[in-house]
Design a protein around this motif. Structure first.
Motif, mmCIF file in Angstrom:
data_model
loop_
_atom_site.group_PDB
_atom_site.id
_atom_site.type_symbol
_atom_site.label_atom_id
_atom_site.label_comp_id
_atom_site.label_asym_id
_atom_site.label_seq_id
_atom_site.Cartn_x
_atom_site.Cartn_y
_atom_site.Cartn_z
ATOM 1 N N ASP A 55 41.452 30.773 35.563
ATOM 2 C CA ASP A 55 40.192 31.383 35.983
ATOM 3 C C ASP A 55 39.414 30.346 36.782
ATOM 4 N N TYR A 87 48.207 31.400 34.329
ATOM 5 C CA TYR A 87 47.046 31.852 35.096
ATOM 6 C C TYR A 87 45.914 30.862 34.929
ATOM 7 N N PHE A 109 37.074 34.165 40.104
ATOM 8 C CA PHE A 109 38.267 34.991 40.253
ATOM 9 C C PHE A 109 39.400 34.394 39.416
ATOM 10 N N ARG A 110 40.521 35.111 39.342
ATOM 11 C CA ARG A 110 41.686 34.669 38.572
ATOM 12 C C ARG A 110 42.921 34.694 39.455
ATOM 13 N N THR A 170 30.724 40.641 46.617
ATOM 14 C CA THR A 170 32.042 40.039 46.405
ATOM 15 C C THR A 170 32.451 39.260 47.644
ATOM 16 N N TYR A 229 47.217 34.439 38.992
ATOM 17 C CA TYR A 229 48.417 34.417 38.146
ATOM 18 C C TYR A 229 49.557 33.843 38.960
ATOM 19 N N TYR A 264 42.696 38.037 41.697
ATOM 20 C CA TYR A 264 42.377 39.090 40.738
ATOM 21 C C TYR A 264 40.918 38.995 40.306
ATOM 22 N N ASN A 265 40.304 40.140 40.109
ATOM 23 C CA ASN A 265 38.937 40.259 39.591
ATOM 24 C C ASN A 265 37.920 39.410 40.359
ATOM 25 N N PRO A 266 37.895 39.483 41.695
ATOM 26 C CA PRO A 266 36.931 38.661 42.442
ATOM 27 C C PRO A 266 35.498 39.147 42.244
ATOM 28 N N THR A 267 34.596 38.214 42.008
ATOM 29 C CA THR A 267 33.161 38.482 41.932
ATOM 30 C C THR A 267 32.444 37.305 42.574
#
Length: 128
Positions: A61, A59, A104-105, A74, A107, A97-100
């Motif tokens: 970031d 993964y 984001f991330r 977002t 995998y 994943y985890n978008p702000t």
């Protein structure tokens, strides 16, 4: 028919962002924020700092700080895996994943063994 003028502002750096402002028919007398669309594109680069995730995954970031998106909002994020080879067999490159507004991330999984010896020599990276 209303005429629309598009003004573009480019900000160069690791991420490239383009602001598109609608000049017409917007008027300063309207309430609310000026209509704006901010586009920001980038890459993690050929030396992406992948981290191990279990035996068959990695993964990364990804920071969006240089895009200067408004805090608390977002952005819509699209991504893809790129590289010299083998990346077409991976799964997850377009799953955000985890978008702000800050990042984001992503995998990645590989259906066969050996992902940890493939991503670096094949320069796998995320284009967004």
């Amino acid at each position: 028919m209303a005429t629309f003028f598009v003004l573009l502002g480019l900000f160069l750096g690791p991420a490239l962002s383009v602001d598109i402002f609608m000049a017409e028919p917007y008027s300063g007398e309207q309430e609310g924020a000026e209509p704006c669309l901010r586009l920001c594109v980038g890459t993690t680069g050929r030396k992406t700092p992948w981290k191990r995730y279990q035996s068959d995954g990695i993964y990364v970031d990804i920071s969006l700080a240089k895009c200067q998106f408004r805090a608390g909002l977002t952005p819509i994020i699209t991504s893809a895996v790129a590289g010299k080879g083998g990346h077409w067999l991976t799964k997850g490159g377009s799953s955000v994943y985890n978008p702000t507004s800050e990042g984001f991330r992503i995998y990645l999984r590989y259906p066969y063994s050996g992902i940890h010896s493939l991503y670096s020599p094949n320069q796998w990276r995320i284009e967004w």
